[in-house]
Motif scaffolding. Structure first.
Motif, PDB file in Angstrom:
ATOM      1  N   PRO A  22       0.807  -1.229   0.000  1.00  0.00           N
ATOM      2  CA  PRO A  22       0.000   0.000   0.000  1.00  0.00           C
ATOM      3  C   PRO A  22       0.839   1.279   0.000  1.00  0.00           C
ATOM      4  O   PRO A  22       0.445   2.266  -0.613  1.00  0.00           O
ATOM      5  CB  PRO A  22      -0.843  -0.096   1.270  1.00  0.00           C
ATOM      6  N   LEU A  23       1.992   1.242   0.640  1.00  0.00           N
ATOM      7  CA  LEU A  23       2.847   2.431   0.671  1.00  0.00           C
ATOM      8  C   LEU A  23       3.285   2.831  -0.737  1.00  0.00           C
ATOM      9  O   LEU A  23       3.408   4.009  -1.050  1.00  0.00           O
ATOM     10  CB  LEU A  23       4.069   2.178   1.570  1.00  0.00           C
ATOM     11  N   TRP A  24       3.509   1.853  -1.580  1.00  0.00           N
ATOM     12  CA  TRP A  24       3.917   2.099  -2.967  1.00  0.00           C
ATOM     13  C   TRP A  24       2.721   2.191  -3.902  1.00  0.00           C
ATOM     14  O   TRP A  24       2.882   2.574  -5.062  1.00  0.00           O
ATOM     15  CB  TRP A  24       4.807   0.981  -3.480  1.00  0.00           C
ATOM     16  N   ASP A  25       1.548   1.767  -3.442  1.00  0.00           N
ATOM     17  CA  ASP A  25       0.362   1.638  -4.283  1.00  0.00           C
ATOM     18  C   ASP A  25       0.696   0.785  -5.508  1.00  0.00           C
ATOM     19  O   ASP A  25       0.418   1.147  -6.651  1.00  0.00           O
ATOM     20  CB  ASP A  25      -0.170   3.010  -4.706  1.00  0.00           C
ATOM     21  N   ALA A  26       1.332  -0.361  -5.229  1.00  0.00           N
ATOM     22  CA  ALA A  26       1.769  -1.242  -6.313  1.00  0.00           C
ATOM     23  C   ALA A  26       1.699  -2.702  -5.886  1.00  0.00           C
ATOM     24  O   ALA A  26       1.835  -3.020  -4.702  1.00  0.00           O
ATOM     25  CB  ALA A  26       3.193  -0.894  -6.722  1.00  0.00           C
ATOM     26  N   ASP A  27       1.497  -3.564  -6.861  1.00  0.00           N
ATOM     27  CA  ASP A  27       1.566  -4.998  -6.649  1.00  0.00           C
ATOM     28  C   ASP A  27       3.015  -5.424  -6.815  1.00  0.00           C
ATOM     29  O   ASP A  27       3.745  -4.855  -7.645  1.00  0.00           O
ATOM     30  CB  ASP A  27       0.698  -5.721  -7.679  1.00  0.00           C
ATOM     31  N   ARG A  28       3.410  -6.421  -6.027  1.00  0.00           N
ATOM     32  CA  ARG A  28       4.760  -6.957  -6.136  1.00  0.00           C
ATOM     33  C   ARG A  28       4.659  -8.460  -6.363  1.00  0.00           C
ATOM     34  O   ARG A  28       3.772  -9.110  -5.828  1.00  0.00           O
ATOM     35  CB  ARG A  28       5.561  -6.713  -4.859  1.00  0.00           C
ATOM     36  N   VAL A  29       5.599  -8.981  -7.137  1.00  0.00           N
ATOM     37  CA  VAL A  29       5.707 -10.418  -7.286  1.00  0.00           C
ATOM     38  C   VAL A  29       7.136 -10.776  -6.894  1.00  0.00           C
ATOM     39  O   VAL A  29       8.096 -10.151  -7.363  1.00  0.00           O
ATOM     40  CB  VAL A  29       5.372 -10.904  -8.707  1.00  0.00           C
ATOM     41  N   LYS A  30       7.245 -11.777  -6.002  1.00  0.00           N
ATOM     42  CA  LYS A  30       8.539 -12.149  -5.440  1.00  0.00           C
ATOM     43  C   LYS A  30       8.811 -13.628  -5.658  1.00  0.00           C
ATOM     44  O   LYS A  30       7.892 -14.421  -5.825  1.00  0.00           O
ATOM     45  CB  LYS A  30       8.542 -11.900  -3.930  1.00  0.00           C
ATOM     46  N   VAL A  31      10.084 -13.973  -5.583  1.00  0.00           N
ATOM     47  CA  VAL A  31      10.516 -15.356  -5.503  1.00  0.00           C
ATOM     48  C   VAL A  31      11.561 -15.409  -4.386  1.00  0.00           C
ATOM     49  O   VAL A  31      12.455 -14.567  -4.327  1.00  0.00           O
ATOM     50  CB  VAL A  31      11.072 -15.902  -6.838  1.00  0.00           C
ATOM     51  N   GLY A  32      11.385 -16.352  -3.484  1.00  0.00           N
ATOM     52  CA  GLY A  32      12.321 -16.469  -2.369  1.00  0.00           C
ATOM     53  C   GLY A  32      12.391 -15.215  -1.521  1.00  0.00           C
ATOM     54  O   GLY A  32      13.432 -14.903  -0.939  1.00  0.00           O
ATOM     55  N   GLY A  33      11.303 -14.455  -1.474  1.00  0.00           N
ATOM     56  CA  GLY A  33      11.258 -13.237  -0.683  1.00  0.00           C
ATOM     57  C   GLY A  33      11.856 -12.021  -1.360  1.00  0.00           C
ATOM     58  O   GLY A  33      11.885 -10.929  -0.790  1.00  0.00           O
ATOM     59  N   LYS A  34      12.328 -12.165  -2.582  1.00  0.00           N
ATOM     60  CA  LYS A  34      12.945 -11.062  -3.332  1.00  0.00           C
ATOM     61  C   LYS A  34      12.058 -10.650  -4.496  1.00  0.00           C
ATOM     62  O   LYS A  34      11.567 -11.488  -5.257  1.00  0.00           O
ATOM     63  CB  LYS A  34      14.321 -11.471  -3.876  1.00  0.00           C
ATOM     64  N   ILE A  35      11.869  -9.362  -4.670  1.00  0.00           N
ATOM     65  CA  ILE A  35      11.013  -8.826  -5.731  1.00  0.00           C
ATOM     66  C   ILE A  35      11.643  -9.061  -7.099  1.00  0.00           C
ATOM     67  O   ILE A  35      12.819  -8.771  -7.301  1.00  0.00           O
ATOM     68  CB  ILE A  35      10.793  -7.315  -5.533  1.00  0.00           C
ATOM     69  N   ASN A  43       2.557   7.782 -12.772  1.00  0.00           N
ATOM     70  CA  ASN A  43       1.980   9.017 -13.312  1.00  0.00           C
ATOM     71  C   ASN A  43       0.769   8.725 -14.204  1.00  0.00           C
ATOM     72  O   ASN A  43       0.633   9.286 -15.288  1.00  0.00           O
ATOM     73  CB  ASN A  43       3.025   9.826 -14.072  1.00  0.00           C
ATOM     74  N   GLY A  44      -0.085   7.803 -13.732  1.00  0.00           N
ATOM     75  CA  GLY A  44      -1.305   7.472 -14.454  1.00  0.00           C
ATOM     76  C   GLY A  44      -1.127   6.514 -15.616  1.00  0.00           C
ATOM     77  O   GLY A  44      -2.072   6.255 -16.351  1.00  0.00           O
ATOM     78  N   LYS A  75      19.002   2.089 -11.455  1.00  0.00           N
ATOM     79  CA  LYS A  75      18.782   2.379 -12.875  1.00  0.00           C
ATOM     80  C   LYS A  75      19.606   1.484 -13.794  1.00  0.00           C
ATOM     81  O   LYS A  75      19.255   1.288 -14.949  1.00  0.00           O
ATOM     82  CB  LYS A  75      19.094   3.845 -13.192  1.00  0.00           C
ATOM     83  N   ALA A  76      20.708   0.939 -13.303  1.00  0.00           N
ATOM     84  CA  ALA A  76      21.533   0.063 -14.134  1.00  0.00           C
ATOM     85  C   ALA A  76      20.923  -1.326 -14.266  1.00  0.00           C
ATOM     86  O   ALA A  76      21.157  -2.017 -15.260  1.00  0.00           O
ATOM     87  CB  ALA A  76      22.945  -0.042 -13.546  1.00  0.00           C
ATOM     88  N   LEU A  77      20.134  -1.733 -13.281  1.00  0.00           N
ATOM     89  CA  LEU A  77      19.656  -3.115 -13.220  1.00  0.00           C
ATOM     90  C   LEU A  77      18.153  -3.295 -13.427  1.00  0.00           C
ATOM     91  O   LEU A  77      17.688  -4.430 -13.540  1.00  0.00           O
ATOM     92  CB  LEU A  77      20.022  -3.730 -11.865  1.00  0.00           C
ATOM     93  N   TRP A  78      17.393  -2.218 -13.437  1.00  0.00           N
ATOM     94  CA  TRP A  78      15.935  -2.320 -13.520  1.00  0.00           C
ATOM     95  C   TRP A  78      15.401  -1.407 -14.612  1.00  0.00           C
ATOM     96  O   TRP A  78      15.878  -0.282 -14.785  1.00  0.00           O
ATOM     97  CB  TRP A  78      15.296  -1.929 -12.185  1.00  0.00           C
ATOM     98  N   ASN A  79      14.390  -1.897 -15.319  1.00  0.00           N
ATOM     99  CA  ASN A  79      13.673  -1.110 -16.327  1.00  0.00           C
ATOM    100  C   ASN A  79      12.196  -1.061 -15.973  1.00  0.00           C
ATOM    101  O   ASN A  79      11.650  -2.022 -15.431  1.00  0.00           O
ATOM    102  CB  ASN A  79      13.794  -1.742 -17.724  1.00  0.00           C
ATOM    103  N   THR A  80      11.564   0.046 -16.302  1.00  0.00           N
ATOM    104  CA  THR A  80      10.111   0.169 -16.215  1.00  0.00           C
ATOM    105  C   THR A  80       9.571   0.137 -17.634  1.00  0.00           C
ATOM    106  O   THR A  80      10.016   0.904 -18.492  1.00  0.00           O
ATOM    107  CB  THR A  80       9.710   1.468 -15.491  1.00  0.00           C
ATOM    108  N   LEU A  81       8.622  -0.758 -17.864  1.00  0.00           N
ATOM    109  CA  LEU A  81       7.983  -0.911 -19.165  1.00  0.00           C
ATOM    110  C   LEU A  81       6.554  -0.390 -19.063  1.00  0.00           C
ATOM    111  O   LEU A  81       5.814  -0.788 -18.162  1.00  0.00           O
ATOM    112  CB  LEU A  81       7.934  -2.386 -19.583  1.00  0.00           C
ATOM    113  N   PHE A  82       6.183   0.510 -19.960  1.00  0.00           N
ATOM    114  CA  PHE A  82       4.827   1.029 -19.962  1.00  0.00           C
ATOM    115  C   PHE A  82       3.915   0.064 -20.719  1.00  0.00           C
ATOM    116  O   PHE A  82       4.242  -0.395 -21.812  1.00  0.00           O
ATOM    117  CB  PHE A  82       4.761   2.433 -20.552  1.00  0.00           C
ATOM    118  N   LEU A  83       2.783  -0.231 -20.112  1.00  0.00           N
ATOM    119  CA  LEU A  83       1.840  -1.211 -20.657  1.00  0.00           C
ATOM    120  C   LEU A  83       0.725  -0.491 -21.409  1.00  0.00           C
ATOM    121  O   LEU A  83      -0.438  -0.561 -21.050  1.00  0.00           O
ATOM    122  CB  LEU A  83       1.276  -2.068 -19.517  1.00  0.00           C
TER     123      LEU A  83
END
Length: 125
Positions: A22-35, A43-44, A75-83
């Protein structure tokens, strides 16, 4: 793919679990406790943030206007993809696969062993 499609595909991965932050207002999917996936709105705009090898992450950003450096992530290891329908579903699924493998590869050996054996990770938390 939409947000729900992404979550459902993520949950096909062995040992994956879904929760809502809820703090992020986002769903997370994890494996072994890691996102390995963060799904929500930026931004909508519906988006999914995924882990990626650095060279591939940069190449994808150069090739696709709808892929940006990971929002609030390394920023070196993660990308955000717009759906927004402009990225091929196959590309999004492939990036989910890569993110899952990147995160799974860094898990402790006993967690990897449990995943390989199909054991519940709840018992080892």
């Amino acid at each position: 793919m939409n947000l729900q499609d992404c979550i459902e595909y993520c949950l096909t991965k062995t040992g994956s679990v879904h929760d809502y932050q809820p703090l992020w207002d986002a769903d997370r999917v994890k494996v072994g406790g890691k996102i390995f996936a963060i799904v929500g709105d930026l931004n909508g705009r519906s988006s999914i943030t995924l882990k990626c090898p650095p060279a591939l992450a940069e190449r994808l950003r150069d090739e696709h206007q709808n892929i940006i450096p990971g929002y609030h992530m390394n920023k070196a290891l993660w990308n955000t993809l717009f759906l927004n329908g402009k990225l091929e579903d196959a590309l999004i699924r492939n990036m989910i696969d890569i993110s899952y493998q990147e995160v799974r590869a860094l898990l402790p050996a006993y967690v990897k062993k449990a995943l390989a054996a199909g054991e519940s990770l709840e018992a080892i938390k």
